[in-house]
Design a protein around this motif. Structure first.
Motif, PDB file in Angstrom:
ATOM      1  N   HIS A 380       0.842  -1.190   0.000  1.00 51.72           N
ATOM      2  CA  HIS A 380       0.000   0.000   0.000  1.00 51.72           C
ATOM      3  C   HIS A 380       0.888   1.256   0.000  1.00 51.72           C
ATOM      4  O   HIS A 380       1.996   1.237   0.522  1.00 51.72           O
ATOM      5  N   HIS A 381       0.383   2.342  -0.604  1.00 49.74           N
ATOM      6  CA  HIS A 381       1.099   3.616  -0.569  1.00 49.74           C
ATOM      7  C   HIS A 381       0.139   4.749  -0.201  1.00 49.74           C
ATOM      8  O   HIS A 381      -0.918   4.893  -0.843  1.00 49.74           O
ATOM      9  N   PRO A 382       0.492   5.579   0.779  1.00 46.63           N
ATOM     10  CA  PRO A 382      -0.303   6.774   1.079  1.00 46.63           C
ATOM     11  C   PRO A 382       0.077   7.902   0.119  1.00 46.63           C
ATOM     12  O   PRO A 382       1.181   8.439   0.187  1.00 46.63           O
ATOM     13  N   PHE A 383      -0.843   8.248  -0.788  1.00 49.82           N
ATOM     14  CA  PHE A 383      -0.572   9.250  -1.823  1.00 49.82           C
ATOM     15  C   PHE A 383      -0.916  10.637  -1.278  1.00 49.82           C
ATOM     16  O   PHE A 383      -2.035  10.864  -0.813  1.00 49.82           O
ATOM     17  N   HIS A 384       0.031  11.564  -1.332  1.00 45.23           N
ATOM     18  CA  HIS A 384      -0.170  12.920  -0.812  1.00 45.23           C
ATOM     19  C   HIS A 384       0.011  13.954  -1.906  1.00 45.23           C
ATOM     20  O   HIS A 384       1.016  13.943  -2.610  1.00 45.23           O
ATOM     21  N   LEU A 385      -0.991  14.833  -2.051  1.00 42.06           N
ATOM     22  CA  LEU A 385      -0.908  15.965  -2.974  1.00 42.06           C
ATOM     23  C   LEU A 385      -0.669  17.226  -2.160  1.00 42.06           C
ATOM     24  O   LEU A 385      -1.401  17.511  -1.210  1.00 42.06           O
ATOM     25  N   HIS A 386       0.355  17.989  -2.531  1.00 45.44           N
ATOM     26  CA  HIS A 386       0.637  19.243  -1.829  1.00 45.44           C
ATOM     27  C   HIS A 386      -0.345  20.342  -2.250  1.00 45.44           C
ATOM     28  O   HIS A 386      -0.665  20.477  -3.432  1.00 45.44           O
ATOM     29  N   GLY A 387      -0.772  21.127  -1.280  1.00 44.37           N
ATOM     30  CA  GLY A 387      -1.389  22.424  -1.565  1.00 44.37           C
ATOM     31  C   GLY A 387      -2.844  22.449  -1.987  1.00 44.37           C
ATOM     32  O   GLY A 387      -3.436  23.528  -2.050  1.00 44.37           O
ATOM     33  N   TYR A 388      -3.434  21.305  -2.293  1.00 49.89           N
ATOM     34  CA  TYR A 388      -4.828  21.272  -2.761  1.00 49.89           C
ATOM     35  C   TYR A 388      -5.528  20.075  -2.132  1.00 49.89           C
ATOM     36  O   TYR A 388      -4.932  19.008  -1.978  1.00 49.89           O
ATOM     37  N   PHE A 402     -18.043   7.980   2.510  1.00 47.36           N
ATOM     38  CA  PHE A 402     -18.587   9.328   2.682  1.00 47.36           C
ATOM     39  C   PHE A 402     -17.755  10.323   1.890  1.00 47.36           C
ATOM     40  O   PHE A 402     -16.604  10.055   1.544  1.00 47.36           O
ATOM     41  N   LEU A 403     -18.369  11.463   1.620  1.00 49.46           N
ATOM     42  CA  LEU A 403     -17.707  12.538   0.883  1.00 49.46           C
ATOM     43  C   LEU A 403     -16.786  13.307   1.843  1.00 49.46           C
ATOM     44  O   LEU A 403     -17.152  13.554   2.994  1.00 49.46           O
ATOM     45  N   SER A 404     -15.627  13.701   1.364  1.00 49.61           N
ATOM     46  CA  SER A 404     -14.692  14.419   2.242  1.00 49.61           C
ATOM     47  C   SER A 404     -13.668  15.159   1.393  1.00 49.61           C
ATOM     48  O   SER A 404     -13.548  14.917   0.191  1.00 49.61           O
ATOM     49  N   TRP A 405     -12.952  16.043   2.041  1.00 51.58           N
ATOM     50  CA  TRP A 405     -11.788  16.676   1.429  1.00 51.58           C
ATOM     51  C   TRP A 405     -10.540  16.021   2.000  1.00 51.58           C
ATOM     52  O   TRP A 405     -10.414  15.900   3.221  1.00 51.58           O
ATOM     53  N   GLU A 406      -9.624  15.616   1.123  1.00 50.13           N
ATOM     54  CA  GLU A 406      -8.420  14.903   1.560  1.00 50.13           C
ATOM     55  C   GLU A 406      -7.188  15.506   0.908  1.00 50.13           C
ATOM     56  O   GLU A 406      -7.267  16.074  -0.187  1.00 50.13           O
ATOM     57  N   ASP A 407      -6.047  15.340   1.571  1.00 48.10           N
ATOM     58  CA  ASP A 407      -4.772  15.615   0.904  1.00 48.10           C
ATOM     59  C   ASP A 407      -3.903  14.370   0.850  1.00 48.10           C
ATOM     60  O   ASP A 407      -2.837  14.372   0.248  1.00 48.10           O
ATOM     61  N   THR A 408      -4.361  13.307   1.542  1.00 49.90           N
ATOM     62  CA  THR A 408      -3.625  12.048   1.568  1.00 49.90           C
ATOM     63  C   THR A 408      -4.651  10.926   1.479  1.00 49.90           C
ATOM     64  O   THR A 408      -5.669  10.967   2.168  1.00 49.90           O
ATOM     65  N   VAL A 409      -4.384   9.944   0.621  1.00 49.97           N
ATOM     66  CA  VAL A 409      -5.313   8.815   0.503  1.00 49.97           C
ATOM     67  C   VAL A 409      -4.493   7.537   0.338  1.00 49.97           C
ATOM     68  O   VAL A 409      -3.444   7.537  -0.314  1.00 49.97           O
ATOM     69  N   ASN A 410      -4.985   6.465   0.930  1.00 50.26           N
ATOM     70  CA  ASN A 410      -4.297   5.196   0.759  1.00 50.26           C
ATOM     71  C   ASN A 410      -4.631   4.578  -0.595  1.00 50.26           C
ATOM     72  O   ASN A 410      -5.799   4.484  -0.971  1.00 50.26           O
ATOM     73  N   VAL A 411      -3.588   4.159  -1.306  1.00 46.87           N
ATOM     74  CA  VAL A 411      -3.777   3.445  -2.569  1.00 46.87           C
ATOM     75  C   VAL A 411      -3.402   1.990  -2.308  1.00 46.87           C
ATOM     76  O   VAL A 411      -2.227   1.672  -2.108  1.00 46.87           O
ATOM     77  N   PRO A 412      -4.409   1.101  -2.283  1.00 47.67           N
ATOM     78  CA  PRO A 412      -4.137  -0.287  -1.887  1.00 47.67           C
ATOM     79  C   PRO A 412      -3.163  -0.983  -2.835  1.00 47.67           C
ATOM     80  O   PRO A 412      -3.045  -0.623  -4.009  1.00 47.67           O
ATOM     81  N   ALA A 413      -2.501  -2.007  -2.329  1.00 44.98           N
ATOM     82  CA  ALA A 413      -1.592  -2.824  -3.137  1.00 44.98           C
ATOM     83  C   ALA A 413      -2.311  -3.313  -4.385  1.00 44.98           C
ATOM     84  O   ALA A 413      -3.431  -3.822  -4.293  1.00 44.98           O
ATOM     85  N   PHE A 414      -1.684  -3.149  -5.546  1.00 46.01           N
ATOM     86  CA  PHE A 414      -2.255  -3.511  -6.848  1.00 46.01           C
ATOM     87  C   PHE A 414      -3.651  -2.913  -7.054  1.00 46.01           C
ATOM     88  O   PHE A 414      -4.459  -3.448  -7.817  1.00 46.01           O
ATOM     89  N   GLY A 415      -3.923  -1.813  -6.349  1.00 45.26           N
ATOM     90  CA  GLY A 415      -5.237  -1.190  -6.415  1.00 45.26           C
ATOM     91  C   GLY A 415      -5.189   0.129  -7.164  1.00 45.26           C
ATOM     92  O   GLY A 415      -4.179   0.509  -7.783  1.00 45.26           O
ATOM     93  N   GLN A 416      -6.285   0.845  -7.106  1.00 43.25           N
ATOM     94  CA  GLN A 416      -6.430   2.066  -7.884  1.00 43.25           C
ATOM     95  C   GLN A 416      -7.393   3.008  -7.183  1.00 43.25           C
ATOM     96  O   GLN A 416      -8.436   2.583  -6.703  1.00 43.25           O
ATOM     97  N   VAL A 417      -7.024   4.278  -7.132  1.00 47.92           N
ATOM     98  CA  VAL A 417      -7.882   5.293  -6.525  1.00 47.92           C
ATOM     99  C   VAL A 417      -8.099   6.402  -7.543  1.00 47.92           C
ATOM    100  O   VAL A 417      -7.146   6.864  -8.182  1.00 47.92           O
TER     101      VAL A 417
END
Ligand SMILES: [Cu+2]
Length: 452
Positions: A380-388, A402-417
């Protein structure tokens, strides 16, 4: 440890342009009417710190504590931070999750590192309420691990009322037999990232949290660990999620655990509990695909419930209105491929779109971004976008709970977000990267420009 590829390619900025953008951002940062400028002096310095009571470790701190001081402000305030570096190596401070001008983002993309003995001023207006954090963005596998991070709490003038508002910064460190933080390792650690066996809450090993019976508290939890995923459990009891990276969510969501990857935040409401209860704040087993798995729960803190106290807490049915960035079906306009190869420098060479420290295409202000972040690795990798902030549209093909605002999201192993975000302004140099610090250091990151 500086990777000089940070400074080359793609970017139109040279030193003069960078200095001009910084001067403009400094001058533009004005508080809203009725709000104030909050001035803070942060000093990065080596300090003896007892992660474990009675065992003095050499930590790197902001102002002598791990975490550094919790900065608290209100939306519309301006934060003015003078950073003085008393370390023997350069540093920069990144304001994680804040929508501030690129020149204030605190990366080597947008500023010269602050050398030993130097002082640098960050100044920006706080546009959003939420639980944010600040941390070193230089030689992070050493500087963050040794303690260069802290929480940043921004409140609106209309927050829901609870009986307490607590900030819990989670971390772990790997100490040697003398209680000193071990230097970064190679091979397994470059692949898995550092997961220290000493688990910390607010800089202390497995502390006690005292709470009154009958009360409901708001806990703002920050995962400041280098690589550890924390599956937060509060004694197995139900609790309400009320906020994530970018502040409150539309309505409370009741769960019994919540996954926090590195750099992730969550706001939860816990309680009421009964007098005499003892509960474990712990991380439940979670397999992120690392060599060293977690098959048992591990303690972060013990909650001791004392005598009853009156409560004024009320969990609202609705917390905030969030507009969806996307209605109906859309196609992605960027694919971000998280991958890896083998190499001599790091053992495992993590990359984005087959390139370490990838130079990505620019995005234009006002053009909706739909990105597929595709994980081509078995971890797994925690994907982080700066500034937005972004909204998560799908995780492995399914919409999030649920709907939310995020700057970091987990991208599961062999997965897709699939994420959606709007570059609403603030041109300049930005980045996105995996927030497992070892993966980031090994090149799982990309630079890009937001352009007019
Ligand atoms: Cu990663």
């Amino acid at each position: 440890m500086t990777d000089h590829r940070h400074h080359t390619g793609g970017a139109p900025s040279n030193d003069a342009m960078r200095d001009a953008a910084y001067a403009e951002a400094l001058a533009d940062a004005q508080p809203d009417p009725g709000r104030q400028v909050i001035a803070v002096h942060l000093e990065a310095r080596e300090t003896g710190w007892e992660f474990i009571p009675g065992v003095v470790s050499t930590a790197w701190t902001f102002n002598g504590t791990v975490p550094g001081p919790t900065l608290e402000a209100t939306v519309g305030d301006v934060l003015e931070i003078r950073l003085t570096n008393h370390l023997a190596e350069p540093t920069v401070v990144h304001w994680h999750g804040l929508r501030i001008p690129a020149a204030m983002d605190g990366t080597e993309r947008v500023q010269r590192p602050v050398g030993p003995g130097e002082t640098f001023t960050y100044r920006f207006r706080l546009p959003d309420a939420g639980t944010f954090w600040y941390h070193s963005h230089h030689n992070e596998t050493v500087q963050l691990e040794r303690g260069l991070y802290g929480a940043l709490i921004v409140r609106s003038t209309n927050e829901p009322v609870f009986d307490a508002d607590r900030t819990l910064v989670l971390d772990d460190v790997e100490l040697d037999k003398d209680g000193q933080i071990k230097p970064p390792g190679w091979w397994i650690e470059s692949h898995d990232g550092r997961e220290g066996s000493t688990r910390l809450v607010n800089g202390r090993r497995e502390p006690e949290i005292r709470m009154a019976a009958g009360q409901m508290e708001r806990w703002r939890i920050v995962n400041a660990a280098s690589a550890r995923y924390v599956r937060v459990s509060v004694g197995g009891r139900p609790f309400a999620i009320i906020g994530t990276d970018g502040g409150l969510i539309p309505a409370p969501v009741t769960v019994t655990d919540v996954l926090l990857g590195p750099a992730d935040r969550v706001e939860i409401v816990v309680g009421p509990f009964s007098e005499g209860e003892v509960l474990r704040l712990e991380t439940l087993p979670f397999d992120r695909g690392s060599f060293k798995g977690h098959k048992t729960a591990e303690l972060f803190a013990t909650i001791q419930v004392g005598g009853a106290a009156p409560s004024q807490a009320q969990l609202p049915g609705e917390l905030r209105k969030i507009d969806r960035l996307v209605m109906g079906s859309v196609t992605a306009n960027r694919t971000v491929r998280l991958g890896f190869g083998l190499g001599l420098k790091h053992g495992v060479e993590f990359n984005i779109n087959h390139e370490q420290h990838h130079q990505a295409d620019p995005v234009r202000i006002g053009e909706l971004q739909i990105w597929d972040v595709v994980n081509r690795t078995p971890v797994h990798h925690p994907f982080h976008l700066h500034g937005y902030f972004f909204q998560v549209l799908e995780v492995d093909g399914s919409p999030p709970a649920f709907l939310s605002w995020e700057d970091t999201v987990n991208v599961p192993a062999f997965g897709q977000v699939r994420i959606a975000w709007m570059p609403e302004g603030r041109p300049g140099g930005w980045m996105y990267h995996c927030h497992i610090l070892e993966h980031h250091a090994a090149g799982m990151m990309a630079h890009f420009e937001v352009v007019r």
